[in-house]
Design an enzyme around this catalytic site. Structure first.
Site, PDB file in Angstrom:
ATOM      1  N   GLU A  41      32.255 -22.950  98.643  1.00  0.00           N
ATOM      2  CA  GLU A  41      32.708 -23.829  97.583  1.00  0.00           C
ATOM      3  C   GLU A  41      33.584 -22.984  96.654  1.00  0.00           C
ATOM      4  OE1 GLU A  41      29.009 -25.099  95.912  1.00  0.00           O
ATOM      5  OE2 GLU A  41      28.530 -26.363  97.641  1.00  0.00           O
ATOM      6  N   ALA A  79      40.481 -17.101  72.948  1.00  0.00           N
ATOM      7  CA  ALA A  79      40.805 -17.090  74.373  1.00  0.00           C
ATOM      8  C   ALA A  79      41.393 -18.430  74.766  1.00  0.00           C
ATOM      9  CB  ALA A  79      39.554 -16.802  75.192  1.00  0.00           C
ATOM     10  N   GLU A 101      44.021 -20.391  67.456  1.00  0.00           N
ATOM     11  CA  GLU A 101      42.583 -20.377  67.223  1.00  0.00           C
ATOM     12  C   GLU A 101      42.162 -19.661  65.952  1.00  0.00           C
ATOM     13  OE1 GLU A 101      40.318 -19.281  70.687  1.00  0.00           O
ATOM     14  OE2 GLU A 101      41.086 -20.995  71.816  1.00  0.00           O
ATOM     15  N   GLY A 120      32.529 -14.766  93.099  1.00  0.00           N
ATOM     16  CA  GLY A 120      31.743 -15.361  94.171  1.00  0.00           C
ATOM     17  C   GLY A 120      32.170 -16.785  94.499  1.00  0.00           C
ATOM     18  N   GLU A 145      44.126 -30.380  70.823  1.00  0.00           N
ATOM     19  CA  GLU A 145      43.552 -31.628  70.318  1.00  0.00           C
ATOM     20  C   GLU A 145      42.068 -31.786  70.615  1.00  0.00           C
ATOM     21  OE1 GLU A 145      45.832 -34.909  71.779  1.00  0.00           O
ATOM     22  OE2 GLU A 145      47.660 -34.257  70.781  1.00  0.00           O
TER      23      GLU A 145
END
Length: 187
Positions: A41, A79, A101, A120, A145
């Site tokens: 996955e 970030a 930010e 992983g 927003e």
């Protein structure tokens, strides 16, 4: 040096599961080096940046925000995700995110390292920058927003306490505090 061929998983099929605003998800069927078949996955992400910046009192700038996957509020270094057109120059993202930010702008931005956060299952690559010679901006860029952020500035002791209390619990911010500790030892 490791022999790559002894570890490579050959993709046999890929099924695209989800295409979103931030991530894409796929399910790969792979052939392992020993010939067995397995499923992987995978999450694909455009990458992001984290910014280590200090205010005038040499406190680490952090933002407080609710993180839905954790179902709690945490403190993190500024970030953000690399937007289209910024991929080849993540420093542009770092400069934009710092201003959006925190309301600060950096004269200098130094690349510290790049790291995969969860190799992983995801290819997200985070580029970490150290912003220096920062100044408060009168009219900073607007926050996204869908973000609700609050600016904090912590001393080293306060940051370590926040880690102990689990308020600082993400890898990039823990890395930033360790980087700060190394910088402090050099002084």
């Amino acid at each position: 040096m490791l022999n790559y061929d002894q570890f490579e998983e050959k993709t046999m099929t890929r099924k695209e599961i989800f295409h979103g605003k931030i991530i894409d998800v796929a399910l790969d069927e792979v052939r392992l080096p020993d010939g067995k078949i397995a499923q992987r996955e995978l999450v694909f992400h455009p990458g992001g940046v984290g910014i280590i910046a200090f205010d005038e009192q040499e406190r680490l700038l952090l933002v407080k925000q609710f993180r839905k996957p954790l179902e709690k509020v945490i403190l993190e270094i500024p970030a953000g995700k690399i937007d289209p057109g910024e991929g080849q120059e993540p420093e542009l993202t770092a400069r934009r995110e710092l201003e959006e930010e925190t309301g600060y702008r950096a004269q200098d931005m130094t690349h510290i390292t790049s790291m995969y956060l969860s190799p992983g299952f995801a290819n997200e690559l985070l580029h970490v920058y150290h912003a220096t010679n920062i100044e408060k901006v009168v009219n900073p860029l607007a926050q996204d927003e869908d973000e609700v952020l609050e600016l904090y500035a912590l001393t080293m002791a306060e940051a370590k306490q926040a880690m102990t209390e689990g308020v600082i619990c993400d890898a990039k911010t823990i890395f930033a505090i360790q980087y700060w500790a190394l910088l402090s030892k050099g002084k």
